[in-house]
Scaffold this active site. Structure first.
Site, PDB file in Angstrom:
ATOM      1  N   ASP A   5       0.949  -1.232  -0.068  1.00  0.00           N
ATOM      2  CA  ASP A   5      -0.011   0.074  -0.091  1.00  0.00           C
ATOM      3  C   ASP A   5       0.981   1.314  -0.065  1.00  0.00           C
ATOM      4  OD1 ASP A   5      -2.938   0.836   2.196  1.00  0.00           O
ATOM      5  OD2 ASP A   5      -1.645   2.200   0.668  1.00  0.00           O
TER       6      ASP A   5
ATOM      7  N   GLU B 160      30.332   5.636   4.559  1.00  0.00           N
ATOM      8  CA  GLU B 160      30.362   4.314   4.779  1.00  0.00           C
ATOM      9  C   GLU B 160      30.114   3.535   3.332  1.00  0.00           C
ATOM     10  OE1 GLU B 160      26.837   2.331   6.632  1.00  0.00           O
ATOM     11  OE2 GLU B 160      26.117   4.329   7.111  1.00  0.00           O
TER      12      GLU B 160
ATOM     13  N   CYS C 178      26.454   5.661  10.167  1.00  0.00           N
ATOM     14  CA  CYS C 178      25.805   6.979   9.958  1.00  0.00           C
ATOM     15  C   CYS C 178      26.148   7.961  10.782  1.00  0.00           C
ATOM     16  CB  CYS C 178      24.292   7.035   9.949  1.00  0.00           C
ATOM     17  SG  CYS C 178      23.697   5.786   8.803  1.00  0.00           S
TER      18      CYS C 178
ATOM     19  N   THR D 298      14.084   2.401   1.837  1.00  0.00           N
ATOM     20  CA  THR D 298      14.920   3.299   2.880  1.00  0.00           C
ATOM     21  C   THR D 298      16.474   3.654   2.085  1.00  0.00           C
ATOM     22  OG1 THR D 298      15.726   1.706   4.268  1.00  0.00           O
ATOM     23  CG2 THR D 298      13.890   2.572   4.976  1.00  0.00           C
TER      24      THR D 298
ATOM     25  N   SER E 123      17.553  -2.603  14.628  1.00  0.00           N
ATOM     26  CA  SER E 123      18.031  -1.358  14.443  1.00  0.00           C
ATOM     27  C   SER E 123      17.208  -0.022  15.019  1.00  0.00           C
ATOM     28  CB  SER E 123      18.784  -0.980  12.908  1.00  0.00           C
ATOM     29  OG  SER E 123      17.673  -0.806  12.348  1.00  0.00           O
TER      30      SER E 123
ATOM     31  N   HIS F 156      19.021  12.087  13.134  1.00  0.00           N
ATOM     32  CA  HIS F 156      19.451  11.236  11.889  1.00  0.00           C
ATOM     33  C   HIS F 156      18.303  10.563  11.282  1.00  0.00           C
ATOM     34  CE1 HIS F 156      21.179   8.070   9.562  1.00  0.00           C
ATOM     35  NE2 HIS F 156      20.798   7.067  10.401  1.00  0.00           N
TER      36      HIS F 156
ATOM     37  N   LYS G  73       9.627   8.541  15.899  1.00  0.00           N
ATOM     38  CA  LYS G  73       9.416   7.447  16.806  1.00  0.00           C
ATOM     39  C   LYS G  73      10.402   7.746  17.927  1.00  0.00           C
ATOM     40  CE  LYS G  73       8.868   3.592  13.772  1.00  0.00           C
ATOM     41  NZ  LYS G  73       8.649   2.402  13.842  1.00  0.00           N
TER      42      LYS G  73
ATOM     43  N   ASN H  72      17.535   7.906   2.362  1.00  0.00           N
ATOM     44  CA  ASN H  72      18.749   7.809   3.646  1.00  0.00           C
ATOM     45  C   ASN H  72      19.966   8.152   2.681  1.00  0.00           C
ATOM     46  OD1 ASN H  72      20.289   7.348   5.814  1.00  0.00           O
ATOM     47  ND2 ASN H  72      19.640   4.985   5.861  1.00  0.00           N
TER      48      ASN H  72
ATOM     49  N   SER I 153      25.094   3.105  13.410  1.00  0.00           N
ATOM     50  CA  SER I 153      24.655   1.367  13.644  1.00  0.00           C
ATOM     51  C   SER I 153      26.276   0.945  14.135  1.00  0.00           C
ATOM     52  CB  SER I 153      24.199   0.673  12.539  1.00  0.00           C
ATOM     53  OG  SER I 153      22.791   1.096  12.147  1.00  0.00           O
TER      54      SER I 153
HETATM   55  N1  COA Z   1      -0.503   3.253   5.784  1.00  0.00           N
HETATM   56  C1  COA Z   1       0.271   3.683   6.968  1.00  0.00           C
HETATM   57  N2  COA Z   1       1.150   3.130   7.580  1.00  0.00           N
HETATM   58  C2  COA Z   1       1.389   1.747   7.269  1.00  0.00           C
HETATM   59  C3  COA Z   1       0.700   1.174   6.299  1.00  0.00           C
HETATM   60  C4  COA Z   1      -0.181   1.895   5.488  1.00  0.00           C
HETATM   61  N3  COA Z   1      -0.960   1.329   4.726  1.00  0.00           N
HETATM   62  N4  COA Z   1       1.125  -0.230   6.306  1.00  0.00           N
HETATM   63  C5  COA Z   1       2.167  -0.315   7.105  1.00  0.00           C
HETATM   64  N5  COA Z   1       2.326   0.865   7.927  1.00  0.00           N
HETATM   65  C6  COA Z   1       3.395   1.410   9.012  1.00  0.00           C
HETATM   66  C7  COA Z   1       3.310   0.245  10.013  1.00  0.00           C
HETATM   67  O1  COA Z   1       2.381   0.256  10.806  1.00  0.00           O
HETATM   68  C8  COA Z   1       4.765   0.684  10.541  1.00  0.00           C
HETATM   69  O2  COA Z   1       4.615   1.853  11.328  1.00  0.00           O
HETATM   70  P1  COA Z   1       5.341   1.879  12.722  1.00  0.00           P
HETATM   71  O3  COA Z   1       6.923   1.591  12.394  1.00  0.00           O
HETATM   72  O4  COA Z   1       5.097   3.097  13.238  1.00  0.00           O
HETATM   73  O5  COA Z   1       4.886   0.680  13.691  1.00  0.00           O
HETATM   74  C9  COA Z   1       5.609   1.260   9.275  1.00  0.00           C
HETATM   75  O6  COA Z   1       4.558   1.446   8.140  1.00  0.00           O
HETATM   76  C10 COA Z   1       6.454   0.329   8.631  1.00  0.00           C
HETATM   77  O7  COA Z   1       5.844  -1.006   8.325  1.00  0.00           O
HETATM   78  P2  COA Z   1       6.664  -2.191   9.020  1.00  0.00           P
HETATM   79  O8  COA Z   1       5.626  -3.550   8.562  1.00  0.00           O
HETATM   80  O9  COA Z   1       7.207  -2.234  10.220  1.00  0.00           O
HETATM   81  O10 COA Z   1       7.774  -2.321   7.716  1.00  0.00           O
HETATM   82  P3  COA Z   1       8.840  -3.419   7.345  1.00  0.00           P
HETATM   83  O11 COA Z   1       8.803  -4.664   8.367  1.00  0.00           O
HETATM   84  O12 COA Z   1       8.850  -3.301   5.753  1.00  0.00           O
HETATM   85  O13 COA Z   1      10.436  -2.546   7.862  1.00  0.00           O
HETATM   86  C11 COA Z   1      12.072  -1.173   8.241  1.00  0.00           C
HETATM   87  C12 COA Z   1      10.614  -1.160   8.014  1.00  0.00           C
HETATM   88  C13 COA Z   1      12.444   0.284   8.686  1.00  0.00           C
HETATM   89  C14 COA Z   1      12.426  -1.995   9.368  1.00  0.00           C
HETATM   90  C15 COA Z   1      12.951  -1.451   7.036  1.00  0.00           C
HETATM   91  O14 COA Z   1      12.423  -0.666   5.816  1.00  0.00           O
HETATM   92  C16 COA Z   1      14.378  -1.725   6.998  1.00  0.00           C
HETATM   93  O15 COA Z   1      15.092  -2.738   7.500  1.00  0.00           O
HETATM   94  N6  COA Z   1      15.250  -0.390   6.797  1.00  0.00           N
HETATM   95  C17 COA Z   1      16.611  -0.317   6.871  1.00  0.00           C
HETATM   96  C18 COA Z   1      17.045  -0.486   8.349  1.00  0.00           C
HETATM   97  C19 COA Z   1      16.791   0.914   9.063  1.00  0.00           C
HETATM   98  O16 COA Z   1      16.310   1.880   8.425  1.00  0.00           O
HETATM   99  N7  COA Z   1      16.922   1.307  10.235  1.00  0.00           N
HETATM  100  C20 COA Z   1      16.667   2.395  10.898  1.00  0.00           C
HETATM  101  C21 COA Z   1      17.715   2.626  12.119  1.00  0.00           C
HETATM  102  S1  COA Z   1      19.237   2.989  11.578  1.00  0.00           S
END
Ligand code: COA
Length: 387
Positions: A29, A79, A111, A152, A201, A233, A242, A275, A307
């Site tokens: 979505d 990096e 980062c 990302t 992470s 960041h 968050k 990112n 990280s």
């Molecule tokens: N409308 C609005 N929000 C929606 C949605 C919709 N239709 N469907 C899902 N979401 C929201 C979820 O509720 C979630 O929100 P929350 O995090 O506030 O709970 C968010 O979208 C992400 O969904 P999620 O299922 O957790 O995503 P994912 O499992 O695909 O993974 C990351 C998200 C960030 C973990 C992934 O992109 C990743 O691994 N990124 C690289 C690592 C990174 O950036 N780390 C950050 C710290 S350095």
């Protein structure tokens, strides 16, 4: 003596994908990408734009001949290293025309290395008040096609000049930091893509933020109400929100409103880029400064996360007249000149790579509108051109 950021700018590649298109093609979505993750567009770097060219293009936005006479230190935070030995800073030193009487080094810590550079630069200026430091933070974030991290990704560079004449932001001495040996994101030498435990992470980012914010309050007696804005960041724009939400209850209603409003302003550019690892905090800082209406002398808090992991919280003050020294028109022009590409076009670019067997490659730089481009590889050496 005052020490801080005298000038700051960024550069991003000229191609991007709309996150609505990416979501559709990944059977997600679009709301998940645009609201849940908080990204609208993702910058895509073709082979002609690597971390060095992106950094040089960013630096050329701000470095003048007057700066060239004073810059005696070039720091390159990344990096996305292109060499195990030669520092990427040396290429930038040449491409930007810095005088030979200078140090040039590359710094790595996921980062976090942009912030490490800023703190090192502060020390250098304290000892050498007449000199200036050029910092470039430049990265291309790649998680792989069809991975959870794909949404990302991004690419870009931020350049800053640090001096004893900070026209934009004066760094304060308040700073708290923490190191914790964890495996949330890492890229072994043999791997083109990072290994990442995305959920872990996120947890660690928040844990380390709470740690350094707690240290800060204990050390200084400061409160959230002291701050005009907090900058984070941003691996994706929902991440900082968050973290911010975990401490917002400490603030009164007007502070809460102000911090949330300014947080949104700080995410506007990252929403359109994605990112940029070591440069992400500083891209959000530029976005905040150019889009929010902040009082002169106002206090900002900045949270840096790398990280592996290191977290740091530090503070700075807006210098009176800072708006005059920003480059919103340059950045607006850069965004408006970008070309949207389709998901298949992005995928075709993504799978292209430079030769790994030492063979010669000549790249067509005609299609690339950027001033500094990677023109190929010859005898194991990257060939850059300045148009
Ligand atoms: N409308 C609005 N929000 C929606 C949605 C919709 N239709 N469907 C899902 N979401 C929201 C979820 O509720 C979630 O929100 P929350 O995090 O506030 O709970 C968010 O979208 C992400 O969904 P999620 O299922 O957790 O995503 P994912 O499992 O695909 O993974 C990351 C998200 C960030 C973990 C992934 O992109 C990743 O691994 N990124 C690289 C690592 C990174 O950036 N780390 C950050 C710290 S350095």
């Amino acid at each position: 003596m005052k020490i801080g950021i005298e000038k700051i700018s960024f550069h991003v590649p000229h191609l991007y994908v709309d996150m609505h298109d990416l979501a559709i093609s990944r059977n997600e979505d679009p709301g998940k990408y645009k609201i849940g993750i908080g990204q609208d567009e993702m910058a895509v770097a073709p082979l002609t734009q690597d971390p060095v060219s992106l950094a040089a293009n960013a630096a050329l936005n701000i470095v003048t001949d007057e700066d060239r006479e004073k810059i005696d230190f070039v720091m390159f935070a990344t990096e996305t290293g292109i060499d195990q030995s030669k520092a990427a800073a040396v290429y930038v030193h040449r491409l930007v025309g810095i005088k030979k009487e200078a140090r040039s080094i590359e710094l790595k810590h996921a980062c976090y290395s942009g912030t490490a550079s800023l703190q090192l630069a502060k020390g250098h200026i304290a000892l050498n008040p007449d000199s200036k430091v050029l910092i470039v933070a430049s990265d291309i974030a790649r998680y792989g096609l069809n991975t959870p991290g794909e949404v990302t990704q991004g690419a870009g560079a931020v350049a800053m000049i640090v001096s004893s004449d900070p026209k934009v932001l004066e760094l304060e001495d308040e700073s708290t930091f923490v190191t914790k040996d964890i495996m949330d994101f890492w890229r072994p030498n043999y791997s083109e893509y990072a290994y990442v435990d995305g959920k872990f992470s996120n947890e660690m980012y928040i844990e380390l933020f709470n740690d350094v914010w707690g240290q800060y309050k204990e050390k200084t007696g400061g409160t959230l109400d002291d701050f005009k804005a907090l900058c984070f960041h941003l691996p994706y724009t929902k991440m900082g929100l968050k973290a911010l939400r975990t401490i917002l209850d400490e603030a009164d209603e007007s502070t809460k409103e102000r911090l949330l409003e300014n947080y949104t302003k700080s995410t506007l550019y990252s929403r359109r880029v994605g990112n940029v690892y070591s440069a992400s905090l500083y891209l959000s800082l530029v976005s905040l400064l150019e889009n929010a209406d902040l009082e002169e002398n106002g206090k900002l808090g900045l949270f840096s996360y790398g990280s592996g992991a290191v977290g740091e919280f530090f503070t700075a003050r807006l210098v009176p007249g800072y708006k005059k020294h920003l480059l919103p028109e340059t950045h607006d022009k850069l965004f408006n000149a970008r070309k949207q590409i389709s998901v298949p076009e992005y995928e075709a670019i993504f799978v292209q790579s430079l030769p790994k067997d030492g063979s010669t490659l000549e790249l067509d730089v005609e299609e690339d509108p950027n001033k500094v481009c990677l023109a190929g590889i010859k005898e194991h050496q990257r060939q850059y051109v300045i148009k």
